[in-house]
Design a protein around this motif. Structure first.
Motif, PDB file in Angstrom:
ATOM      1  N   ASN A  50      -8.058  -3.168   4.756  1.00  0.00           N
ATOM      2  CA  ASN A  50      -8.378  -1.892   4.097  1.00  0.00           C
ATOM      3  C   ASN A  50      -7.298  -1.419   3.127  1.00  0.00           C
ATOM      4  O   ASN A  50      -7.447  -0.370   2.493  1.00  0.00           O
ATOM      5  CB  ASN A  50      -8.697  -0.822   5.143  1.00  0.00           C
ATOM      6  N   SER A  51      -6.206  -2.174   3.039  1.00  0.00           N
ATOM      7  CA  SER A  51      -5.161  -1.842   2.052  1.00  0.00           C
ATOM      8  C   SER A  51      -5.360  -2.605   0.739  1.00  0.00           C
ATOM      9  O   SER A  51      -4.639  -2.374  -0.224  1.00  0.00           O
ATOM     10  CB  SER A  51      -3.773  -2.180   2.618  1.00  0.00           C
TER      11      SER A  51
ATOM     12  N   THR B 283      -8.874   1.833   1.733  1.00  0.00           N
ATOM     13  CA  THR B 283      -8.300   3.189   1.626  1.00  0.00           C
ATOM     14  C   THR B 283      -8.200   3.609   0.163  1.00  0.00           C
ATOM     15  O   THR B 283      -8.534   4.721  -0.215  1.00  0.00           O
ATOM     16  CB  THR B 283      -6.876   3.173   2.238  1.00  0.00           C
ATOM     17  N   ASP B 284      -7.669   2.663  -0.648  1.00  0.00           N
ATOM     18  CA  ASP B 284      -7.475   2.990  -2.062  1.00  0.00           C
ATOM     19  C   ASP B 284      -7.876   1.768  -2.878  1.00  0.00           C
ATOM     20  O   ASP B 284      -7.117   1.254  -3.691  1.00  0.00           O
ATOM     21  CB  ASP B 284      -5.983   3.327  -2.289  1.00  0.00           C
TER      22      ASP B 284
ATOM     23  N   SER C 132       0.841  -1.192   0.000  1.00  0.00           N
ATOM     24  CA  SER C 132       0.000   0.000   0.000  1.00  0.00           C
ATOM     25  C   SER C 132       0.880   1.248   0.000  1.00  0.00           C
ATOM     26  O   SER C 132       1.864   1.318   0.747  1.00  0.00           O
ATOM     27  CB  SER C 132      -0.879  -0.004   1.271  1.00  0.00           C
TER      28      SER C 132
ATOM     29  N   LYS D 250      -0.714  -5.208  -0.004  1.00  0.00           N
ATOM     30  CA  LYS D 250      -1.877  -4.792  -0.809  1.00  0.00           C
ATOM     31  C   LYS D 250      -2.296  -5.988  -1.659  1.00  0.00           C
ATOM     32  O   LYS D 250      -1.767  -6.210  -2.745  1.00  0.00           O
ATOM     33  CB  LYS D 250      -1.478  -3.613  -1.694  1.00  0.00           C
TER      34      LYS D 250
ATOM     35  N   SER E 192       0.015   4.049   1.096  1.00  0.00           N
ATOM     36  CA  SER E 192      -0.236   4.957   2.239  1.00  0.00           C
ATOM     37  C   SER E 192       0.270   4.413   3.573  1.00  0.00           C
ATOM     38  O   SER E 192       0.522   5.165   4.488  1.00  0.00           O
ATOM     39  CB  SER E 192      -1.743   5.221   2.345  1.00  0.00           C
ATOM     40  N   ASN E 193       0.469   3.087   3.678  1.00  0.00           N
ATOM     41  CA  ASN E 193       0.883   2.644   5.028  1.00  0.00           C
ATOM     42  C   ASN E 193       1.787   1.420   5.039  1.00  0.00           C
ATOM     43  O   ASN E 193       1.926   0.755   6.039  1.00  0.00           O
ATOM     44  CB  ASN E 193      -0.372   2.335   5.859  1.00  0.00           C
TER      45      ASN E 193
ATOM     46  N   CYS F 187       1.400  -1.426   4.243  1.00  0.00           N
ATOM     47  CA  CYS F 187       0.726  -2.721   4.454  1.00  0.00           C
ATOM     48  C   CYS F 187       0.735  -3.519   3.150  1.00  0.00           C
ATOM     49  O   CYS F 187       0.808  -2.936   2.065  1.00  0.00           O
ATOM     50  CB  CYS F 187      -0.726  -2.486   4.859  1.00  0.00           C
TER      51      CYS F 187
ATOM     52  N   PRO G  86      -5.990  -2.786   9.072  1.00  0.00           N
ATOM     53  CA  PRO G  86      -5.107  -2.075   8.115  1.00  0.00           C
ATOM     54  C   PRO G  86      -4.786  -2.908   6.875  1.00  0.00           C
ATOM     55  O   PRO G  86      -4.735  -2.385   5.758  1.00  0.00           O
ATOM     56  CB  PRO G  86      -3.844  -1.791   8.941  1.00  0.00           C
TER      57      PRO G  86
ATOM     58  N   TRP H 260       0.137  -6.897  11.032  1.00  0.00           N
ATOM     59  CA  TRP H 260      -0.579  -7.340   9.823  1.00  0.00           C
ATOM     60  C   TRP H 260      -1.463  -8.546  10.150  1.00  0.00           C
ATOM     61  O   TRP H 260      -2.548  -8.713   9.620  1.00  0.00           O
ATOM     62  CB  TRP H 260       0.417  -7.758   8.739  1.00  0.00           C
TER      63      TRP H 260
END
Ligand SMILES: O=C(O)[C@H](O)[C@@H](O)[C@H](O)[C@H](O)COP(=O)(O)O
Length: 224
Positions: free
Chosen positions: A158-159, A200-201, A98, A105, A100-101, A103, A155, A135
């Motif tokens: 949501n990744s 998130t994305d 990801s 994906k 953004s974080n 994590c 997380p 994770w």
């Protein structure tokens, strides 16, 4: 099938007259995602939830491409081992990252949902819902047997590039409604973990049969 937008995140509700119709569309949806991912990245990474959703035996996947939970060790060690395996897959870029974080994906995370709105092994009001760094975690007090489980954390869920949430049956109808409806500002999302699944994305698609969708106010996109 009827389709409509869900809450304000990128989500879609797909509602089917029967579980068979749902299964056919879900298979086509996964097949299309797989084809796109293989074209773009040379591989397709999918995380499968437990429960009655998956009977993976019918899909011809190399054993070396399947990463199962080791249930011959303590639940704590199983969680650590699993997270290590995912970190290795991220390191060799089999599993994406990801932006953004950091994590993992996954191309797709396939989730069932319980009548209480739990997803994976993230249960209402459980401290595991608060984890931000891990994770993979473990619980020893699952209200749904077995009590000891490991689970991806929010997380990671949501990744994902895509999350498919599957719910069939009348007993899930209220949880589906609460998870997809607009909420009053003092609604405690941790009371309904499915509501905390907000990529998130990525895109969330709900696959529902008509009984699980029977409490939805579909006229306004099911967002209540
Ligand atoms: O291991 C599990 O039990 C799953 O992670 C759990 O989240 C499951 O998907 C739901 O409980 C729905 O289960 P059913 O599809 O069997 O109703």
């Amino acid at each position: 099938m009827s389709a409509c937008g869900g809450p304000k995140i990128k989500s879609e509700l797909r509602i089917f007259e029967s579980a068979d119709e749902l299964a056919t569309d879900l298979a086509e949806y996964i097949s299309q995602l797989s084809e796109n991912s293989v074209k773009e990245r040379g591989c397709f990474t999918i995380a499968l939830s437990g429960g009655s959703l998956i009977k993976v035996g019918q899909v011809p996947i190399l054993n070396s491409h399947v990463f199962s939970i080791n249930d011959n060790v303590t639940v704590e060690d199983a969680a650590a081992e699993y997270e290590f395996a995912i970190r290795q897959l991220v390191k060799i870029r089999t599993v994406g990252v990801s932006e953004s974080n950091d994590c993992p994906k996954f191309d797709l995370i396939l989730l069932g949902m319980g009548p209480d709105g739990h997803v994976a092994s993230l249960f209402p009001h459980h401290p595991a819902l608060e984890l931000k760094e891990e994770w993979v975690t473990y619980i020893t007090d699952s209200p749904k047997p077995p009590p000891e489980r490991i689970t991806f954390t929010l997380p990671v869920i949501n990744s994902a590039s895509n999350v498919a949430m599957v719910a069939v049956g009348e007993e899930k109808a209220m949880a589906v409604h609460l998870a997809t409806a607009g909420a009053s500002e003092n609604f405690d999302a941790s009371s309904l973990p499915a509501r905390m699944v907000q990529p998130t994305d990525g895109k969330l698609v709900w696959f529902l049969d008509s009984t699980a969708a029977s409490v939805l106010d579909v006229s306004n996109g099911g967002s209540g």
